[in-house]
Design a protein around this motif. Structure first.
Motif, PDB file in Angstrom:
ATOM      1  N   GLU A   1       0.680  -1.231   0.177  1.00 55.41           N
ATOM      2  CA  GLU A   1       0.152   0.029   0.018  1.00 55.41           C
ATOM      3  C   GLU A   1       0.742   1.316  -0.101  1.00 55.41           C
ATOM      4  OE1 GLU A   1      -2.487  -0.318   3.413  1.00 55.41           O
ATOM      5  OE2 GLU A   1      -3.733  -2.017   2.453  1.00 55.41           O
ATOM      6  N   LEU A   2       1.815   1.120   0.719  1.00 58.57           N
ATOM      7  CA  LEU A   2       3.043   2.336   0.760  1.00 58.57           C
ATOM      8  C   LEU A   2       3.575   2.709  -0.546  1.00 58.57           C
ATOM      9  CD1 LEU A   2       4.698   1.720   4.124  1.00 58.57           C
ATOM     10  CD2 LEU A   2       3.050   3.534   3.762  1.00 58.57           C
ATOM     11  N   LEU A   3       3.837   1.567  -1.547  1.00 57.77           N
ATOM     12  CA  LEU A   3       4.202   1.712  -2.780  1.00 57.77           C
ATOM     13  C   LEU A   3       3.094   2.326  -3.623  1.00 57.77           C
ATOM     14  CD1 LEU A   3       6.559  -1.615  -2.674  1.00 57.77           C
ATOM     15  CD2 LEU A   3       7.407   0.919  -2.737  1.00 57.77           C
TER      16      LEU A   3
ATOM     17  N   LEU B   1       2.819   3.564  -7.798  1.00 54.80           N
ATOM     18  CA  LEU B   1       2.864   2.246  -8.649  1.00 54.80           C
ATOM     19  C   LEU B   1       1.422   1.776  -8.615  1.00 54.80           C
ATOM     20  CD1 LEU B   1       5.877   0.674  -7.087  1.00 54.80           C
ATOM     21  CD2 LEU B   1       5.702   2.150  -8.951  1.00 54.80           C
ATOM     22  N   SER B   2       1.127   0.800  -9.743  1.00 61.94           N
ATOM     23  CA  SER B   2       0.005   0.076  -9.717  1.00 61.94           C
ATOM     24  C   SER B   2      -0.080  -1.074  -8.673  1.00 61.94           C
ATOM     25  CB  SER B   2      -0.082  -0.482 -11.202  1.00 61.94           C
ATOM     26  OG  SER B   2       0.769  -1.507 -11.561  1.00 61.94           O
ATOM     27  N   ARG B   3      -1.341  -1.477  -8.388  1.00 60.70           N
ATOM     28  CA  ARG B   3      -1.366  -2.510  -7.525  1.00 60.70           C
ATOM     29  C   ARG B   3      -0.480  -3.662  -7.616  1.00 60.70           C
ATOM     30  NH1 ARG B   3      -2.614  -3.783  -2.313  1.00 60.70           N
ATOM     31  NH2 ARG B   3      -3.013  -6.007  -2.235  1.00 60.70           N
TER      32      ARG B   3
ATOM     33  N   ALA C   1       7.056  -5.551  -6.497  1.00 66.14           N
ATOM     34  CA  ALA C   1       7.977  -4.941  -5.642  1.00 66.14           C
ATOM     35  C   ALA C   1       8.065  -5.092  -4.298  1.00 66.14           C
ATOM     36  CB  ALA C   1       8.029  -3.212  -5.974  1.00 66.14           C
ATOM     37  N   ALA C   2       7.111  -5.218  -3.564  1.00 69.95           N
ATOM     38  CA  ALA C   2       6.799  -5.513  -2.012  1.00 69.95           C
ATOM     39  C   ALA C   2       7.408  -6.963  -1.849  1.00 69.95           C
ATOM     40  CB  ALA C   2       5.572  -5.183  -1.657  1.00 69.95           C
ATOM     41  N   VAL C   3       7.024  -7.570  -2.666  1.00 71.17           N
ATOM     42  CA  VAL C   3       7.532  -9.293  -2.472  1.00 71.17           C
ATOM     43  C   VAL C   3       9.129  -9.248  -2.561  1.00 71.17           C
ATOM     44  CG1 VAL C   3       7.361 -11.498  -3.425  1.00 71.17           C
ATOM     45  CG2 VAL C   3       5.428 -10.384  -3.163  1.00 71.17           C
TER      46      VAL C   3
END
Length: 240
Positions: free
Chosen positions: A110-112, A117-119, A125-127
């Motif tokens: 959510e921060l990204l 950034l798109s979902r 990216a988070a992963v």
């Protein structure tokens, strides 16, 4: 890498630890500014009461030592508190990553997303960031902290100590070295010139317009020296 096309080099600093890297510079500039301002006010005030070189030197030197130690102690305490807060935030983040990794992954996603950034891209990216170094990812994106570059209270303390000393030496030498008739004028002019420089430097560190900072510095310094000189003159005339 594409070069800028406007004829200027791109010198903007990057990284979440920018505040940490600039911390000692900020302390140095503010320390020098306070050294000039407080010592100039002190010695000009004493000069209003007496023209004795020994008295001026004693007062100026006492102000230099007291001020430099006070600045160093104050910076150390302040930055130590900031460092403790950073460590506490990192410890909390580490515990949350251990206890609820799925929720933390969603939070990072959510921060990204909030950064544009798109979902799907944010999730990917988070992963990847989590797999590489989850704590560093959350520290950087969520907290704005570099775990390997926390604020250093000793850097700030030493920077304040030495810069205050350097700043204070200017009015101290200006009040004791010239002939008696020149002391006050040399001290006032040299101190105001130094305050112009420290005002410019402090503004440039924050990428702000230097003119308001320079004007505030000069106005504050002139007022301080005028007030202390009048106080010293009145006390000297009264024989205090």
């Amino acid at each position: 890498m594409t070069e800028p096309t406007n004829g200027e080099s791109h010198t903007e600093a990057h990284g979440g630890s920018l505040g940490s890297r600039l911390n000692w510079l900020r302390a140095a500039v503010l320390g020098a500014n306070d050294g000039v301002l407080s010592t100039a006010g002190l010695v000009v005030g004493v000069a209003g009461a007496t023209d004795d070189r020994a008295a001026l030197l004693t007062a100026g030197l006492a102000g230099l030592l007291a001020g430099s130690m006070s600045m160093a102690a104050g910076e150390y305490v302040s930055v130590s508190t900031q460092r403790d807060s950073e460590k506490a935030a990192l410890a909390l983040e580490k515990r949350e990553l251990k206890e609820q990794p799925e929720a933390e992954l969603e939070e990072l996603t959510e921060l990204l997303e909030e950064r544009g950034l798109s979902r799907d891209v944010a999730m990917e990216a988070a992963v990847q960031l989590t797999e590489r170094d989850a704590l560093r990812a959350h520290a950087s994106v969520e907290l704005g902290i570099d775990p390997d570059d926390l604020t250093n209270p000793w850097h700030a303390a030493w920077a304040s100590f030495f810069s205050f000393t350097v700043g204070a030496l200017l009015p101290l030498l200006a009040i004791v070295l010239p002939p008696a008739d020149w002391r006050l004028g040399v001290t006032v002019l040299s101190s105001l010139a130094a305050l112009v420089f420290t005002g410019w430097a402090s503004a440039r560190l924050g990428a702000a317009d230097p003119r308001p900072a320079m004007l505030r510095n000069v106005a504050g310094g002139a007022l301080a020296m005028a007030v202390t000189y009048m106080a010293g003159t009145v006390l000297g005339a009264a024989g205090v």
